[in-house]
Write a protein that holds these residues in place. Structure first.
Motif, short mmCIF file in Angstrom:
data_model
loop_
_atom_site.label_atom_id
_atom_site.label_comp_id
_atom_site.label_asym_id
_atom_site.label_seq_id
_atom_site.Cartn_x
_atom_site.Cartn_y
_atom_site.Cartn_z
N LEU A 116 -0.77 5.22 -7.44
CA LEU A 116 -1.30 4.22 -8.09
C LEU A 116 -2.19 3.48 -6.86
CD1 LEU A 116 1.29 2.89 -10.55
CD2 LEU A 116 -0.62 4.15 -11.05
N THR A 117 -2.97 2.42 -7.48
CA THR A 117 -3.68 1.48 -6.38
C THR A 117 -3.43 0.19 -7.02
OG1 THR A 117 -5.78 1.23 -7.61
CG2 THR A 117 -5.35 3.35 -5.91
N MET A 118 -3.69 -0.78 -5.97
CA MET A 118 -3.38 -2.19 -6.60
C MET A 118 -4.43 -2.69 -7.84
SD MET A 118 -1.96 -4.94 -5.86
CE MET A 118 -1.39 -5.48 -4.34
N GLN A 119 -5.58 -1.69 -8.04
CA GLN A 119 -6.34 -2.13 -9.27
C GLN A 119 -5.56 -1.70 -10.35
OE1 GLN A 119 -7.66 -1.08 -6.30
NE2 GLN A 119 -8.74 -3.15 -6.09
N ASP A 120 -4.61 -0.72 -10.41
CA ASP A 120 -3.76 -0.63 -11.59
C ASP A 120 -2.75 -1.29 -11.92
OD1 ASP A 120 -4.94 2.21 -11.82
OD2 ASP A 120 -4.12 2.79 -9.98
N ILE A 121 -2.54 -2.40 -11.11
CA ILE A 121 -1.19 -3.02 -11.36
C ILE A 121 -1.60 -4.30 -12.35
CG2 ILE A 121 0.29 -4.75 -10.30
CD1 ILE A 121 0.65 -1.91 -9.50
N ASP A 122 -0.79 -4.61 -13.48
CA ASP A 122 -1.26 -5.64 -14.32
C ASP A 122 -0.41 -6.84 -14.10
OD1 ASP A 122 -2.58 -3.79 -16.53
OD2 ASP A 122 -0.48 -2.78 -16.53
N TYR A 123 0.75 -6.86 -13.58
CA TYR A 123 1.55 -8.14 -13.10
C TYR A 123 2.22 -7.94 -11.70
CZ TYR A 123 5.41 -11.40 -13.19
OH TYR A 123 6.20 -12.22 -12.84
N LEU A 124 2.10 -9.01 -10.92
CA LEU A 124 2.65 -8.92 -9.53
C LEU A 124 3.73 -10.10 -9.60
CD1 LEU A 124 1.05 -8.29 -6.16
CD2 LEU A 124 2.59 -10.03 -6.28
N ASN A 125 4.89 -9.83 -9.60
CA ASN A 125 5.67 -10.81 -9.22
C ASN A 125 5.79 -11.32 -7.75
OD1 ASN A 125 8.31 -12.41 -8.65
ND2 ASN A 125 8.58 -12.22 -10.81
N ALA A 126 5.24 -12.36 -7.28
CA ALA A 126 5.10 -12.69 -5.77
C ALA A 126 6.32 -13.13 -5.26
CB ALA A 126 3.99 -13.72 -5.66
N HIS A 127 6.57 -12.93 -3.96
CA HIS A 127 7.52 -13.37 -3.17
C HIS A 127 7.42 -15.03 -3.15
CE1 HIS A 127 10.93 -13.95 -0.43
NE2 HIS A 127 10.27 -14.62 0.38
N ALA A 128 6.28 -15.56 -2.79
CA ALA A 128 5.97 -16.93 -2.95
C ALA A 128 6.99 -18.04 -3.14
CB ALA A 128 4.83 -17.21 -4.19
N THR A 129 7.43 -18.27 -2.07
CA THR A 129 8.64 -19.30 -1.99
C THR A 129 8.18 -20.91 -2.09
OG1 THR A 129 8.91 -19.54 0.37
CG2 THR A 129 10.08 -17.80 -0.73
N SER A 130 7.02 -21.05 -2.20
CA SER A 130 6.55 -22.43 -1.90
C SER A 130 6.50 -23.18 -0.39
CB SER A 130 7.39 -23.47 -2.77
OG SER A 130 6.77 -24.65 -3.12
N THR A 131 6.47 -22.37 0.51
CA THR A 131 6.29 -22.64 1.89
C THR A 131 4.87 -22.65 2.31
OG1 THR A 131 6.46 -20.44 2.69
CG2 THR A 131 8.51 -21.94 2.46
N PRO A 132 4.22 -23.46 2.98
CA PRO A 132 2.98 -23.55 3.64
C PRO A 132 2.40 -22.53 3.84
CG PRO A 132 4.29 -25.62 4.11
CD PRO A 132 5.27 -24.40 3.57
N THR A 133 3.00 -21.70 4.74
CA THR A 133 2.35 -20.38 5.48
C THR A 133 2.59 -19.07 4.41
OG1 THR A 133 4.15 -20.24 6.85
CG2 THR A 133 2.36 -21.59 7.74
N GLY A 134 3.90 -19.26 4.26
CA GLY A 134 4.11 -17.90 3.59
C GLY A 134 3.38 -17.57 2.17
N ASP A 135 3.23 -18.55 1.44
CA ASP A 135 2.35 -18.08 0.14
C ASP A 135 0.99 -17.89 0.52
OD1 ASP A 135 4.81 -19.38 -1.01
OD2 ASP A 135 3.48 -20.91 -2.02
N LYS A 177 0.73 -1.21 0.00
CA LYS A 177 -0.07 -0.11 0.16
C LYS A 177 0.86 1.28 -0.06
CE LYS A 177 -3.72 2.37 2.57
NZ LYS A 177 -4.66 2.43 3.95
N PHE A 178 1.77 1.29 0.80
CA PHE A 178 2.99 2.23 0.94
C PHE A 178 3.59 2.63 -0.46
CE2 PHE A 178 3.34 1.83 5.70
CZ PHE A 178 2.40 2.67 6.02
N ALA A 179 4.17 1.41 -1.13
CA ALA A 179 4.68 1.79 -2.17
C ALA A 179 3.66 2.21 -3.39
CB ALA A 179 5.28 0.61 -2.67
N LEU A 180 2.43 1.61 -3.38
CA LEU A 180 1.69 2.17 -4.39
C LEU A 180 1.10 3.71 -4.13
CD1 LEU A 180 -0.61 -0.93 -4.40
CD2 LEU A 180 0.53 -0.17 -6.47
N GLU A 181 0.95 4.17 -3.02
CA GLU A 181 0.47 5.53 -2.66
C GLU A 181 1.78 6.37 -3.24
OE1 GLU A 181 -0.02 5.55 1.53
OE2 GLU A 181 -2.12 4.80 1.42
#
Length: 417
Positions: free
Chosen positions: A295-314, A287-291
């Motif tokens: 922009l808002t999240m509705q303006d983002i076309d692509y998000l490269n997620a941190h998503a490491t493949s851990t059960p809780t983190g993703d 939110k801070f980065a977008l502000e």
């Protein structure tokens, strides 16, 4: 304080997918995995016996003998990608009004882990007689890559290393963005490097139960958002971006890949290694980065997620994203390129920044591979790109990285117009 535009004029990349930007991007688009059996040491007794090692890396292609002799692998990786990025940018110190206008901000999580392990093993092997290499200290220090890169190019301005675990290179990119925006630098080499495929690192992360143990199928072990994910795949490498003040880049006729328009960091203040289960810190970070970007999240076309493949983190990251989308899932596409590169720890944000920039340039979103069945806890409508890349006009991309200690860092990239 005046705010200046910050553009990207050079790129360099090194991972298990390739030894330059072109091969990394091509293999990411094709959904290839860089994982395989560990060759750097005998991993037979380890719970995890595979990782995403570099393939055919030859430092002499870009570094001289002294660079190699005096540097840990993580510094060699940093020098290697910095050289590619500088060549790509067509930049040298002679193009600056002053060498103090240019600097280096370089992230890492572990610094010279290889050197430290090697020297301590030799200490023990020599009956605890101290016969340390004179380069031991400068090789393992976490700030040394930034220092050596600045020496290589004569950049005498801002120079340091932020260490925020796996958020380190996004932290570096954010700081470089800010220093240029504030008028305290005109050019900064930024990014990050790590070489964590070592016995201590693999054993330590195994002890945390953070790594996948799919030893029989390493290429399909990293499966972000999948119901059967069991941990991340260790990766290594580096990536560099040349950030430049727009008027300076324009004056010298530089090509421009895109621009950085917002960045932020927050803390979870929750747990040593686990992310906040509801993604509270991550959500506020985005939110801070977008502000800042307007922009808002509705303006983002692509998000490269941190998503490491851990059960809780993703799941915590998806919750954070969903909170900002407020049910409006139609525009945003998400992918996790760690499924292909492995997790480069302190260099993760840098390689993923390059994938964001290339997605903007080419209108292609790389896939999340190995994800066969989405975790049922993921809200209906969330658009995760799986199996193969998709074509899509990408004007704005957001990259997330989160580190042990509760560090969150998000960066917003935008098409240059």
């Amino acid at each position: 304080m005046n705010s200046r535009r910050v553009v990207i004029t050079g790129l360099g990349a090194l991972s298990a997918l390739g030894n330059d930007v072109k091969s990394n991007w091509q293999n990411a688009k094709e959904g290839k995995s860089g994982a395989g059996a560990i060759t750097y040491f005998d991993a037979e007794k380890f719970k995890t016996r595979f990782a995403s090692e570099l393939k055919g890396f030859d430092p002499t292609q870009r570094l001289d003998r002294n660079d190699i002799k005096r540097s840990d692998l993580y510094t060699q990786y940093g020098l290697y990608v910095a050289a590619e990025a500088m060549e790509d940018a067509g930049l040298d110190v002679s193009q600056l009004d002053s060498p103090f206008d240019a600097g280096v901000i370089w992230g890492t999580s572990q610094g010279g882990m290889n050197t430290f392990e090697k020297e301590m093993k030799e200490f023990v092997a020599n009956d605890l007689t101290p016969r340390f290499n004179p380069f031991f200290i400068p090789k393992y220090l976490v700030n040394m890559a930034s220092g050596v890169i600045s020496m290589k190019y004569g950049f005498m301005g801002i120079n340091y290393t932020p260490v925020t675990a796996c958020a380190s290179s996004n932290s570096a990119i954010m700081d470089a963005f800010n220093y240029i925006k504030w008028g305290k630098a005109k050019v900064i080499i930024t990014g990050g490097s790590d070489s964590p495929i070592t016995e201590a690192a693999m054993g330590g992360f195994n002890a945390l139960k953070a790594l996948s143990t799919r030893n029989e199928e390493p290429t399909s072990a990293s499966r972000p958002f999948d119901v059967d994910r069991d941990g991340f795949v260790m990766g290594e490498g580096a990536a560099a971006l040349i950030l430049e003040e727009y008027e300076h880049a324009k004056k010298r006729g530089a090509k421009i890949y895109g621009e950085v328009v917002g960045a932020a960091m927050t803390a979870d203040a929750y747990h040593l290694t686990a992310t906040h289960p509801e993604g509270a810190g991550a959500s506020q970070c985005m939110k801070f980065a977008l502000e800042e970007s307007g922009l808002t999240m509705q303006d983002i076309d692509y998000l490269n997620a941190h998503a490491t493949s851990t059960p809780t983190g993703d799941l915590s990251e998806i919750k954070a994203i969903s909170r900002l989308l407020d049910g409006n899932y139609d525009k945003l596409h998400i992918s996790a390129t760690k499924s292909m590169t492995g997790h480069l720890l302190g260099a993760a944000g840098a390689i993923e920044a390059i994938f964001c920039v290339k997605a903007i340039n080419e209108g292609i979103i790389p896939p999340t591979i190995n994800t066969e069945t989405l975790d049922p806890a993921i809200p209906q409508g969330v658009q995760i790109v799986t199996k193969s890349a998709i074509e899509k006009k990408v004007k704005v991309a957001l990259s997330n990285t989160f580190g042990f200690g509760g560090h969150n860092a998000s960066v917003v990239f935008k098409e240059f117009v």
